[in-house]
Design a protein around this motif. Structure first.
Motif, PDB file in Angstrom:
ATOM      1  N   MET A 133       0.857  -1.175   0.000  1.00 29.00           N
ATOM      2  CA  MET A 133       0.000   0.000   0.000  1.00 29.00           C
ATOM      3  C   MET A 133       0.901   1.235   0.000  1.00 29.00           C
ATOM      4  SD  MET A 133      -3.599   0.523   0.680  1.00 29.00           S
ATOM      5  CE  MET A 133      -4.127  -0.825   1.665  1.00 29.00           C
ATOM      6  N   SER A 134       0.555   2.202  -0.832  1.00 25.11           N
ATOM      7  CA  SER A 134       1.335   3.428  -0.969  1.00 25.11           C
ATOM      8  C   SER A 134       0.521   4.623  -0.496  1.00 25.11           C
ATOM      9  CB  SER A 134       1.708   3.646  -2.437  1.00 25.11           C
ATOM     10  OG  SER A 134       2.503   2.591  -2.914  1.00 25.11           O
ATOM     11  N   THR A 135       1.220   5.685  -0.157  1.00 29.86           N
ATOM     12  CA  THR A 135       0.562   6.950   0.157  1.00 29.86           C
ATOM     13  C   THR A 135       0.713   7.859  -1.046  1.00 29.86           C
ATOM     14  OG1 THR A 135       1.034   6.716   2.512  1.00 29.86           O
ATOM     15  CG2 THR A 135       0.470   8.924   1.726  1.00 29.86           C
ATOM     16  N   TYR A 136      -0.431   8.298  -1.587  1.00 32.05           N
ATOM     17  CA  TYR A 136      -0.461   9.154  -2.767  1.00 32.05           C
ATOM     18  C   TYR A 136      -0.715  10.593  -2.357  1.00 32.05           C
ATOM     19  CZ  TYR A 136      -0.501   4.981  -5.576  1.00 32.05           C
ATOM     20  OH  TYR A 136      -0.147   3.799  -6.154  1.00 32.05           O
ATOM     21  N   GLU A 137       0.031  11.502  -2.964  1.00 34.05           N
ATOM     22  CA  GLU A 137      -0.220  12.923  -2.808  1.00 34.05           C
ATOM     23  C   GLU A 137      -1.078  13.345  -3.989  1.00 34.05           C
ATOM     24  OE1 GLU A 137       2.950  15.568  -1.459  1.00 34.05           O
ATOM     25  OE2 GLU A 137       2.358  16.932  -3.091  1.00 34.05           O
ATOM     26  N   LEU A 138      -2.248  13.907  -3.693  1.00 36.20           N
ATOM     27  CA  LEU A 138      -3.221  14.276  -4.718  1.00 36.20           C
ATOM     28  C   LEU A 138      -3.542  15.764  -4.604  1.00 36.20           C
ATOM     29  CD1 LEU A 138      -5.605  11.262  -4.071  1.00 36.20           C
ATOM     30  CD2 LEU A 138      -3.882  11.428  -5.881  1.00 36.20           C
ATOM     31  N   LEU A 139      -3.570  16.441  -5.732  1.00 37.74           N
ATOM     32  CA  LEU A 139      -3.875  17.870  -5.787  1.00 37.74           C
ATOM     33  C   LEU A 139      -5.226  18.043  -6.474  1.00 37.74           C
ATOM     34  CD1 LEU A 139      -3.031  20.844  -5.462  1.00 37.74           C
ATOM     35  CD2 LEU A 139      -1.801  20.629  -7.639  1.00 37.74           C
ATOM     36  N   PHE A 140      -6.236  18.365  -5.681  1.00 36.65           N
ATOM     37  CA  PHE A 140      -7.588  18.530  -6.206  1.00 36.65           C
ATOM     38  C   PHE A 140      -7.902  19.990  -6.465  1.00 36.65           C
ATOM     39  CE2 PHE A 140      -8.142  14.540  -3.808  1.00 36.65           C
ATOM     40  CZ  PHE A 140      -8.758  13.758  -4.767  1.00 36.65           C
ATOM     41  N   GLU A 141      -8.595  20.253  -7.569  1.00 37.08           N
ATOM     42  CA  GLU A 141      -9.232  21.546  -7.779  1.00 37.08           C
ATOM     43  C   GLU A 141     -10.647  21.369  -7.269  1.00 37.08           C
ATOM     44  OE1 GLU A 141     -10.691  24.294 -11.449  1.00 37.08           O
ATOM     45  OE2 GLU A 141      -8.697  23.374 -11.628  1.00 37.08           O
ATOM     46  N   ILE A 142     -11.098  22.293  -6.424  1.00 40.37           N
ATOM     47  CA  ILE A 142     -12.433  22.193  -5.832  1.00 40.37           C
ATOM     48  C   ILE A 142     -13.208  23.486  -6.062  1.00 40.37           C
ATOM     49  CG2 ILE A 142     -11.693  20.550  -4.052  1.00 40.37           C
ATOM     50  CD1 ILE A 142     -11.738  22.944  -2.044  1.00 40.37           C
ATOM     51  N   ALA A 143     -14.534  23.390  -5.931  1.00 45.42           N
ATOM     52  CA  ALA A 143     -15.356  24.601  -5.961  1.00 45.42           C
ATOM     53  C   ALA A 143     -15.082  25.374  -4.674  1.00 45.42           C
ATOM     54  CB  ALA A 143     -16.827  24.222  -6.059  1.00 45.42           C
ATOM     55  N   GLU A 144     -15.353  26.677  -4.705  1.00 44.31           N
ATOM     56  CA  GLU A 144     -15.092  27.497  -3.525  1.00 44.31           C
ATOM     57  C   GLU A 144     -15.767  26.875  -2.302  1.00 44.31           C
ATOM     58  OE1 GLU A 144     -15.341  32.119  -1.971  1.00 44.31           O
ATOM     59  OE2 GLU A 144     -16.064  31.609  -3.965  1.00 44.31           O
ATOM     60  N   PRO A 145     -14.974  26.555  -1.277  1.00 47.12           N
ATOM     61  CA  PRO A 145     -15.533  25.837  -0.118  1.00 47.12           C
ATOM     62  C   PRO A 145     -16.011  26.778   0.977  1.00 47.12           C
ATOM     63  CG  PRO A 145     -13.180  25.948   0.104  1.00 47.12           C
ATOM     64  CD  PRO A 145     -13.525  26.644  -1.201  1.00 47.12           C
ATOM     65  N   SER A 146     -16.913  26.273   1.788  1.00 46.74           N
ATOM     66  CA  SER A 146     -17.273  26.999   3.000  1.00 46.74           C
ATOM     67  C   SER A 146     -16.248  26.660   4.073  1.00 46.74           C
ATOM     68  CB  SER A 146     -18.669  26.596   3.479  1.00 46.74           C
ATOM     69  OG  SER A 146     -18.654  25.258   3.950  1.00 46.74           O
ATOM     70  N   GLU A 147     -16.115  27.516   5.046  1.00 46.91           N
ATOM     71  CA  GLU A 147     -15.211  27.286   6.169  1.00 46.91           C
ATOM     72  C   GLU A 147     -15.595  26.005   6.910  1.00 46.91           C
ATOM     73  OE1 GLU A 147     -11.795  28.376   7.787  1.00 46.91           O
ATOM     74  OE2 GLU A 147     -12.724  29.653   6.290  1.00 46.91           O
ATOM     75  N   GLU A 148     -16.904  25.780   7.045  1.00 41.79           N
ATOM     76  CA  GLU A 148     -17.404  24.594   7.750  1.00 41.79           C
ATOM     77  C   GLU A 148     -17.027  23.305   7.018  1.00 41.79           C
ATOM     78  OE1 GLU A 148     -19.515  27.179   6.793  1.00 41.79           O
ATOM     79  OE2 GLU A 148     -19.432  28.171   8.751  1.00 41.79           O
ATOM     80  N   ALA A 149     -17.123  23.317   5.680  1.00 39.98           N
ATOM     81  CA  ALA A 149     -16.791  22.126   4.892  1.00 39.98           C
ATOM     82  C   ALA A 149     -15.305  21.797   5.008  1.00 39.98           C
ATOM     83  CB  ALA A 149     -17.203  22.315   3.445  1.00 39.98           C
ATOM     84  N   LEU A 150     -14.459  22.827   4.961  1.00 46.20           N
ATOM     85  CA  LEU A 150     -13.022  22.591   5.116  1.00 46.20           C
ATOM     86  C   LEU A 150     -12.704  22.011   6.489  1.00 46.20           C
ATOM     87  CD1 LEU A 150     -11.347  25.709   3.449  1.00 46.20           C
ATOM     88  CD2 LEU A 150     -11.203  23.328   2.699  1.00 46.20           C
ATOM     89  N   GLU A 151     -13.322  22.568   7.514  1.00 51.20           N
ATOM     90  CA  GLU A 151     -13.087  22.065   8.867  1.00 51.20           C
ATOM     91  C   GLU A 151     -13.577  20.630   9.017  1.00 51.20           C
ATOM     92  OE1 GLU A 151     -14.889  24.962  11.465  1.00 51.20           O
ATOM     93  OE2 GLU A 151     -13.386  26.476  10.976  1.00 51.20           O
ATOM     94  N   ALA A 152     -14.716  20.321   8.411  1.00 53.76           N
ATOM     95  CA  ALA A 152     -15.243  18.952   8.473  1.00 53.76           C
ATOM     96  C   ALA A 152     -14.306  17.980   7.757  1.00 53.76           C
ATOM     97  CB  ALA A 152     -16.641  18.897   7.864  1.00 53.76           C
ATOM     98  N   ALA A 153     -13.758  18.393   6.618  1.00 49.51           N
ATOM     99  CA  ALA A 153     -12.851  17.523   5.870  1.00 49.51           C
ATOM    100  C   ALA A 153     -11.562  17.273   6.641  1.00 49.51           C
ATOM    101  CB  ALA A 153     -12.549  18.132   4.506  1.00 49.51           C
TER     102      ALA A 153
END
Length: 173
Positions: A1-21
């Motif tokens: 099993m490997s650890t992958y570094e992933l760079l996502f483009e996302i829609a503008e997030p809410s502060e709450e969504a970022l904290e939840a993630a």
């Protein structure tokens, strides 16, 4: 099993969504103009499985994943990340590489501005020099498959089965 570094483009997030993630996944959030990006690290057996797992976690937190962005680097970026000089990178690009490097320097992703490369290709190559990251990264083909999956999954469309070798397309999730 490997650890992958992933760079996502996302829609503008809410502060709450970022904290939840952040509760469920290690991430770094950045904004470049109108582009919102998340770098995440996900353990999985493949880049596609890492992306699926990370995407599900981000969606459950209320984030909208737009695409997996290529981690592209210039000669200067390569020099900085590998703690080398631009002259050394220039030598590697031209084929006058360091002694002991068994593989030739990766081909550029694009030749724009003197060349840009996928960091994953450079990272994999640089391990022969005792440099680079401990993480794994998607390759060019992985990006195409992953972004195809992201589009089809977000729109609930069937996705072509690329593992089918009979010459006929099959759809599946």
């Amino acid at each position: 099993m490997s650890t992958y570094e992933l760079l996502f483009e996302i829609a503008e997030p809410s502060e709450e969504a970022l904290e939840a993630a952040e509760i469920d996944i290690e991430l770094v959030y950045a904004v470049h103009g109108n582009t919102h990006r998340l770098t995440v690290w996900q353990e999985a057996p493949s880049p596609l499985m890492a992306t699926k797992t990370a995407t599900n976690t981000l969606r459950e937190a209320g984030l909208t994943v737009v695409r997996l962005a290529e981690d592209l680097v210039s000669r200067q970026d390569i020099a900085e990340r590998l703690e080398s000089t631009r002259q050394a990178v220039g030598n590697w690009v031209r084929g006058a590489r360091r002694a002991g490097a068994p593989d030739s320097f990766p081909d550029p992703f694009s030749t724009v501005a003197g060349g840009i490369w996928l960091w994953g290709d450079i990272n994999k190559w640089s391990r022969n020099l005792g440099k680079g990251d401990e993480f794994e990264f998607p390759n060019r083909c992985d990006y195409a498959i992953i972004n195809n999956w992201l589009i089809h999954d977000a729109q609930r469309l069937p996705m072509l089965d690329y593992t089918n070798t009979s010459g006929t397309a099959r759809s599946g999730r």
